[in-house]
Design a protein around this motif. Sequence first.
Motif, PDB file in Angstrom:
ATOM      1  N   ALA A   1     -43.742 -24.348   1.638  1.00 24.78           N
ATOM      2  CA  ALA A   1     -42.523 -24.433   0.831  1.00 24.78           C
ATOM      3  C   ALA A   1     -42.864 -24.745  -0.627  1.00 24.78           C
ATOM      4  O   ALA A   1     -42.310 -24.139  -1.557  1.00 24.78           O
ATOM      5  CB  ALA A   1     -41.591 -25.501   1.410  1.00 24.78           C
ATOM      6  N   GLU A   2     -43.797 -25.682  -0.824  1.00 27.18           N
ATOM      7  CA  GLU A   2     -44.204 -26.001  -2.193  1.00 27.18           C
ATOM      8  C   GLU A   2     -44.875 -24.809  -2.858  1.00 27.18           C
ATOM      9  O   GLU A   2     -44.684 -24.569  -4.052  1.00 27.18           O
ATOM     10  CB  GLU A   2     -45.149 -27.200  -2.183  1.00 27.18           C
ATOM     11  CG  GLU A   2     -44.471 -28.512  -1.805  1.00 27.18           C
ATOM     12  CD  GLU A   2     -45.434 -29.674  -1.866  1.00 27.18           C
ATOM     13  OE1 GLU A   2     -46.641 -29.430  -2.108  1.00 27.18           O
ATOM     14  OE2 GLU A   2     -44.990 -30.828  -1.671  1.00 27.18           O
ATOM     15  N   GLN A   3     -45.664 -24.054  -2.061  1.00 21.87           N
ATOM     16  CA  GLN A   3     -46.316 -22.875  -2.625  1.00 21.87           C
ATOM     17  C   GLN A   3     -45.284 -21.857  -3.087  1.00 21.87           C
ATOM     18  O   GLN A   3     -45.444 -21.229  -4.150  1.00 21.87           O
ATOM     19  CB  GLN A   3     -47.253 -22.252  -1.576  1.00 21.87           C
ATOM     20  CG  GLN A   3     -48.038 -21.057  -2.081  1.00 21.87           C
ATOM     21  CD  GLN A   3     -49.004 -21.438  -3.181  1.00 21.87           C
ATOM     22  OE1 GLN A   3     -49.623 -22.485  -3.128  1.00 21.87           O
ATOM     23  NE2 GLN A   3     -49.127 -20.588  -4.190  1.00 21.87           N
ATOM     24  N   GLN A   4     -44.225 -21.688  -2.295  1.00 24.44           N
ATOM     25  CA  GLN A   4     -43.166 -20.771  -2.711  1.00 24.44           C
ATOM     26  C   GLN A   4     -42.497 -21.256  -3.999  1.00 24.44           C
ATOM     27  O   GLN A   4     -42.207 -20.457  -4.900  1.00 24.44           O
ATOM     28  CB  GLN A   4     -42.140 -20.639  -1.590  1.00 24.44           C
ATOM     29  CG  GLN A   4     -42.671 -19.933  -0.344  1.00 24.44           C
ATOM     30  CD  GLN A   4     -41.644 -19.869   0.763  1.00 24.44           C
ATOM     31  OE1 GLN A   4     -40.554 -20.427   0.639  1.00 24.44           O
ATOM     32  NE2 GLN A   4     -41.992 -19.204   1.864  1.00 24.44           N
TER      33      GLN A   4
ATOM     34  N   LEU B   1     -41.959 -20.846  -9.822  1.00 26.55           N
ATOM     35  CA  LEU B   1     -42.115 -21.490 -11.125  1.00 26.55           C
ATOM     36  C   LEU B   1     -43.064 -20.694 -12.017  1.00 26.55           C
ATOM     37  O   LEU B   1     -42.817 -20.533 -13.222  1.00 26.55           O
ATOM     38  CB  LEU B   1     -42.635 -22.916 -10.934  1.00 26.55           C
ATOM     39  CG  LEU B   1     -42.856 -23.740 -12.208  1.00 26.55           C
ATOM     40  CD1 LEU B   1     -41.549 -23.894 -12.970  1.00 26.55           C
ATOM     41  CD2 LEU B   1     -43.444 -25.101 -11.874  1.00 26.55           C
ATOM     42  N   VAL B   2     -44.155 -20.183 -11.424  1.00 26.06           N
ATOM     43  CA  VAL B   2     -45.106 -19.384 -12.202  1.00 26.06           C
ATOM     44  C   VAL B   2     -44.434 -18.122 -12.725  1.00 26.06           C
ATOM     45  O   VAL B   2     -44.595 -17.745 -13.896  1.00 26.06           O
ATOM     46  CB  VAL B   2     -46.334 -19.043 -11.334  1.00 26.06           C
ATOM     47  CG1 VAL B   2     -47.185 -17.963 -12.010  1.00 26.06           C
ATOM     48  CG2 VAL B   2     -47.181 -20.281 -11.110  1.00 26.06           C
TER      49      VAL B   2
ATOM     50  N   TRP C   1     -45.309  -6.683  -9.241  1.00 22.31           N
ATOM     51  CA  TRP C   1     -46.210  -7.830  -9.352  1.00 22.31           C
ATOM     52  C   TRP C   1     -45.907  -8.863  -8.274  1.00 22.31           C
ATOM     53  O   TRP C   1     -44.746  -9.131  -7.955  1.00 22.31           O
ATOM     54  CB  TRP C   1     -46.060  -8.490 -10.726  1.00 22.31           C
ATOM     55  CG  TRP C   1     -46.722  -7.712 -11.821  1.00 22.31           C
ATOM     56  CD1 TRP C   1     -47.279  -6.478 -11.735  1.00 22.31           C
ATOM     57  CD2 TRP C   1     -46.884  -8.138 -13.171  1.00 22.31           C
ATOM     58  NE1 TRP C   1     -47.787  -6.089 -12.940  1.00 22.31           N
ATOM     59  CE2 TRP C   1     -47.556  -7.097 -13.856  1.00 22.31           C
ATOM     60  CE3 TRP C   1     -46.538  -9.274 -13.887  1.00 22.31           C
ATOM     61  CZ2 TRP C   1     -47.882  -7.167 -15.200  1.00 22.31           C
ATOM     62  CZ3 TRP C   1     -46.860  -9.353 -15.229  1.00 22.31           C
ATOM     63  CH2 TRP C   1     -47.530  -8.307 -15.875  1.00 22.31           C
ATOM     64  N   ASP C   2     -46.974  -9.451  -7.737  1.00 22.98           N
ATOM     65  CA  ASP C   2     -46.825 -10.586  -6.830  1.00 22.98           C
ATOM     66  C   ASP C   2     -47.023 -11.875  -7.641  1.00 22.98           C
ATOM     67  O   ASP C   2     -47.339 -11.827  -8.834  1.00 22.98           O
ATOM     68  CB  ASP C   2     -47.831 -10.491  -5.675  1.00 22.98           C
ATOM     69  CG  ASP C   2     -49.270 -10.384  -6.172  1.00 22.98           C
ATOM     70  OD1 ASP C   2     -49.528 -10.737  -7.341  1.00 22.98           O
ATOM     71  OD2 ASP C   2     -50.137  -9.947  -5.402  1.00 22.98           O
ATOM     72  N   PRO C   3     -46.807 -13.045  -7.017  1.00 24.28           N
ATOM     73  CA  PRO C   3     -46.947 -14.298  -7.783  1.00 24.28           C
ATOM     74  C   PRO C   3     -48.311 -14.459  -8.448  1.00 24.28           C
ATOM     75  O   PRO C   3     -48.405 -14.979  -9.559  1.00 24.28           O
ATOM     76  CB  PRO C   3     -46.705 -15.379  -6.724  1.00 24.28           C
ATOM     77  CG  PRO C   3     -45.813 -14.724  -5.718  1.00 24.28           C
ATOM     78  CD  PRO C   3     -46.257 -13.302  -5.664  1.00 24.28           C
ATOM     79  N   TYR C   4     -49.376 -13.996  -7.772  1.00 21.14           N
ATOM     80  CA  TYR C   4     -50.696 -14.153  -8.380  1.00 21.14           C
ATOM     81  C   TYR C   4     -50.836 -13.257  -9.607  1.00 21.14           C
ATOM     82  O   TYR C   4     -51.504 -13.628 -10.581  1.00 21.14           O
ATOM     83  CB  TYR C   4     -51.785 -13.830  -7.360  1.00 21.14           C
ATOM     84  CG  TYR C   4     -53.151 -14.314  -7.777  1.00 21.14           C
ATOM     85  CD1 TYR C   4     -53.537 -15.629  -7.553  1.00 21.14           C
ATOM     86  CD2 TYR C   4     -54.055 -13.467  -8.419  1.00 21.14           C
ATOM     87  CE1 TYR C   4     -54.778 -16.088  -7.943  1.00 21.14           C
ATOM     88  CE2 TYR C   4     -55.298 -13.916  -8.813  1.00 21.14           C
ATOM     89  CZ  TYR C   4     -55.650 -15.228  -8.574  1.00 21.14           C
ATOM     90  OH  TYR C   4     -56.881 -15.678  -8.979  1.00 21.14           O
TER      91      TYR C   4
END
Length: 374
Positions: free
Chosen positions: A154-157, A162-163, A201-204
Motif C-alpha cells: 500500500a505504501e509503495q502504491q 506521489l512520484v 509510463w509506469d511509476p519507475y
Amino acid sequence: MRRRAVKELDNAWHDATNNVVSTADTRKHLFEELLWEHRDLTEAHSKCQAIPEASVEALKAQVAKLQGEKEQLIRQHHEALDAQETYSSGLKEQLTQLGLKHNEAMKVAQTAAEARLNEALEDANNSTVVLRTELEEVAKARQAAEDETTRLKAEQQEYDLLVMQTDVLALRVFPDSQAFALKKVAERRVAQAYKNLDAPWDPYDHLVALSARVSHMRAADRNLADIPEVAIQIFKVLWPEEEVSDNLSLTNDRLKGAGRRIREWQCSAARAGADSALRIACSWYPDLDLDALLGVRENAPTDSDPVLTAKRQDRAYRIAEYAEVRTFIPPPPNVKDYLSDEEEEDEEGEDAEAGDAPPEAPEAGAVPPEAPSA
C-alpha cells in the motif's frame, strides 16, 4: 548388568558341558582299556591252556595283578564320577544362583527401561508442547510478515502515485526539462529490452524522468545560485531607506515593481539635477525670478546655436556632478511622475500575477498520468 549375568551363565554352561564331555571321554577310554585287557586276558588264558603247569602260577599272579589294577581303575573311575557329580552339583547351584541373579537383573533392567521410557515419553510430550508453541509463533510471525507486506505494498502504491504527481508538477514548473526526461526514459526502456517502447509510463519511468528533471534543475541552479544575493543588492539600491526582509518571497514580490521604481529614480535624478542647476544659478544671480522659470523658452540661442548648445551641455554635465542622485527625492504633493502607458500596464499585470496560486498536484485518487508527449 543383564549382559554380565547372561555372559556368566553362558560360561558356566560351557564349563559344565565340557566337564560332561570330558567325563564321557574318560569313561570311554577306560572301557576301551578294560576291553583290551579282557582280550589280552582271553588270549593269555588260551595260551595258558597250552603252556605247562609251571607257567600257570605265573599267569595267575599276572591275572591277580591285572585284577588289582582293574579294581584300582574302577575305584578311580568311581572317584572321578563322584567328583564329577560333586562338581555338577556345584555347577547346578551356581546356575541356580546365576538364574536368580539374572531374574533380579532382568527386573532391575525392566524397571530402569520403564523409567527411561516414561522419561522419554515425558520429554516427547514436552517437546511436542514446545514445538506447538514454536509453530504458533511461526504462524504469528508469518501473519505479521504478510501484514507488513500488505502495508508495504500500500505504501509503495502511495509512493508511486506521489512520484508521478511530483513528476507532473516538475514538468509544469520546468517544461524545458521534458527533452532530458524523455531521453532518460527511452534509454532505460532500451536497457530493459522493452517490447513496446511507446507504452504508457509506469511509476519507475516517472521516477527516472523526475531524476532527469532534478539533474536538469541542478544544472540550471548553478547559473542561478547568485540570483538571491543580486536581488538583495538591487533591493538595497532601489529602496535604500527600507530594510531587506529575511523572507525571499516578500523580496521577490517587491522586486516585481522594480521597473516602476527605476522610473521613479529617473525622475528623482532629474529633480536632483534641476535643483543643482537652480542652486548654481541662484548663487550667481540672487535677483533671479524663479516664478518665470516655468519651461524652456522657444528659439533660445542656447538651443539654436550649436556652439552655445555644446557649451550649455558641457556646463550642465559639469553641474550634474554636484547633483544628489544617490538620495531619492519624492515628487511634490501636487506633482505626479510621468509613467508611460506600457509601464502602467506592466505594473497592473505584475500585481495580477502576484495573486496567482501555484499549480496544484493531482489528487490522490486520480488516474496516473500517461507519458507526456515530446
